[in-house]
Design an enzyme around this catalytic site. Sequence first.
Site, PDB file in Angstrom:
ATOM      1  N   CYS A   1      46.059  28.585  43.002  1.00  0.00           N
ATOM      2  CA  CYS A   1      46.805  28.171  44.008  1.00  0.00           C
ATOM      3  C   CYS A   1      47.658  26.733  43.622  1.00  0.00           C
ATOM      4  CB  CYS A   1      45.084  27.141  43.942  1.00  0.00           C
ATOM      5  SG  CYS A   1      43.502  27.310  43.433  1.00  0.00           S
TER       6      CYS A   1
ATOM      7  N   ASN B   1      40.543  31.609  33.254  1.00  0.00           N
ATOM      8  CA  ASN B   1      41.253  32.383  33.724  1.00  0.00           C
ATOM      9  C   ASN B   1      43.410  31.729  33.345  1.00  0.00           C
ATOM     10  OD1 ASN B   1      40.350  30.360  34.786  1.00  0.00           O
ATOM     11  ND2 ASN B   1      41.735  30.286  36.697  1.00  0.00           N
TER      12      ASN B   1
ATOM     13  N   GLN C   1      37.475  36.510  35.086  1.00  0.00           N
ATOM     14  CA  GLN C   1      38.453  36.751  34.104  1.00  0.00           C
ATOM     15  C   GLN C   1      38.071  37.879  32.972  1.00  0.00           C
ATOM     16  OE1 GLN C   1      42.635  36.443  34.367  1.00  0.00           O
ATOM     17  NE2 GLN C   1      41.641  35.655  36.053  1.00  0.00           N
TER      18      GLN C   1
ATOM     19  N   THR D   1      25.674  43.306  56.850  1.00  0.00           N
ATOM     20  CA  THR D   1      26.505  45.063  56.112  1.00  0.00           C
ATOM     21  C   THR D   1      27.650  44.978  54.930  1.00  0.00           C
ATOM     22  OG1 THR D   1      25.856  45.351  58.203  1.00  0.00           O
ATOM     23  CG2 THR D   1      27.204  47.127  57.393  1.00  0.00           C
TER      24      THR D   1
ATOM     25  N   GLY E   1      34.944  37.095  43.535  1.00  0.00           N
ATOM     26  CA  GLY E   1      34.061  36.612  42.794  1.00  0.00           C
ATOM     27  C   GLY E   1      33.709  34.999  42.686  1.00  0.00           C
TER      28      GLY E   1
ATOM     29  N   HIS F   1      39.339  42.574  41.899  1.00  0.00           N
ATOM     30  CA  HIS F   1      40.822  42.474  42.214  1.00  0.00           C
ATOM     31  C   HIS F   1      41.322  41.998  40.723  1.00  0.00           C
ATOM     32  CE1 HIS F   1      41.933  37.972  42.919  1.00  0.00           C
ATOM     33  NE2 HIS F   1      40.726  37.893  42.848  1.00  0.00           N
TER      34      HIS F   1
END
Length: 384
Positions: free
Chosen positions: A326, A152, A180, A238, A69, A202
């Site tokens: 964080c 978030n 989010q 790739t 993201g 995720h």
Amino acid sequence: MIYFDYAATTPVDNRVLNAMIPYFRESYGNPSSIHRYGQKAETAVDDAREKVADVLHCRPEEIIFTSCGSESDNLALRGSALARRKTSGEKWILTARNEHHAVSRTAEQLEKEFGFLLEWLDLDEHGAVSPASLSKAIRSDTALASVMYANNEIGTINPIAELAAVARSSNVVFHTDAVQAAAYLDVNVEILGVNLMSLGGHKFYGPKGVGALYVRKGTKLMPHLTGGGQEFGLRAGTQNVPYIVGFAEALRLAAEEREARTAHVRPLRDQIVGRVLEGISDSKLTGHPENRLPNHASFVFKDVDGNLLLQMLDSAGFACSSGSACKTGNPEPSEVITSLGYSRDWALGSLRVTLGVDSTPAHVELFLKTLPGLVEKARSLNQR
Ligand SMILES: *Cc1c(COP(=O)(O)O)cnc(C)c1O
């Protein structure tokens, strides 16, 4: 241990993992190769792109796969700011102080290192950006505006379709960070009307390390990874085939099961909000009371050290958060919480509780029995 931190990340859905596995050892070709190994991998990426496009109601060639993201946010902001300045000389960037750092720090870097001008949009008491505040900030030489779909840390949902309409009417590129939001809200770009939209795997039961950027046809971007011609020349490297396959399947499932997932978490979340506000003195809900993500509860407690509370919750068996992932050792209150106008004695005591598919009424009950005592204890330690 009970996990209440689904806004930080989610476990990979088994169905997603099963879809990914063949692309590690059997169909491991490079999508750019001519031979059949390559063709098979290319087909997997093409199919994933179509799956994502179906959910977003856009064309497959408007989807750029990225590594997360944050990378999508970086490509959107830096890519469109540089392209706009090059083609038409615009230099203003508009965004808000309560954006994820992937947006706000990128905007600050564009200001400090690349000579752009940055204006912070006004926020209302719930941390939302109104169409009027965007409209007021737009000038003749505004390059782009970036406003997140759902926050978030405090769960507040912004009126993206209205904001995008304001930007469009002034020929301003509009980006939204939907990283989010995508787990619970409709990400139909026909309805949202955005130029650019960031997603990250995720946060909706896909793997970490893969994301996507929707780029509306005609929106110019300066490529930020130069090299091979992958991803329509916008993002060399790739493609991570198994992760892209997983991302697409996770997004498809999120769209398909959106109502059921919402119906599961919302009543549990409402119970947490109701009982915390009722049972714990000097507690407040942060963010919008109704117009918020359905799995998201966030609070501030006066005279509580939020990090200490998180440690105490961890010892008691609950994984929660105080805001963005964080972490620790940072005694400054979160910018998201201070931008709501809370003084330091409130802002340092933030708690975020986010639910997901594995959350149960029993988990919630146990949590609600445990929390008041821990807040009280943290408060008493704070007095000394
Ligand atoms: C998690 C998150 C990001 C960052 O996504 P990553 O995939 O972890 O880089 C960006 N914006 C918001 C709103 C988020 O919740």
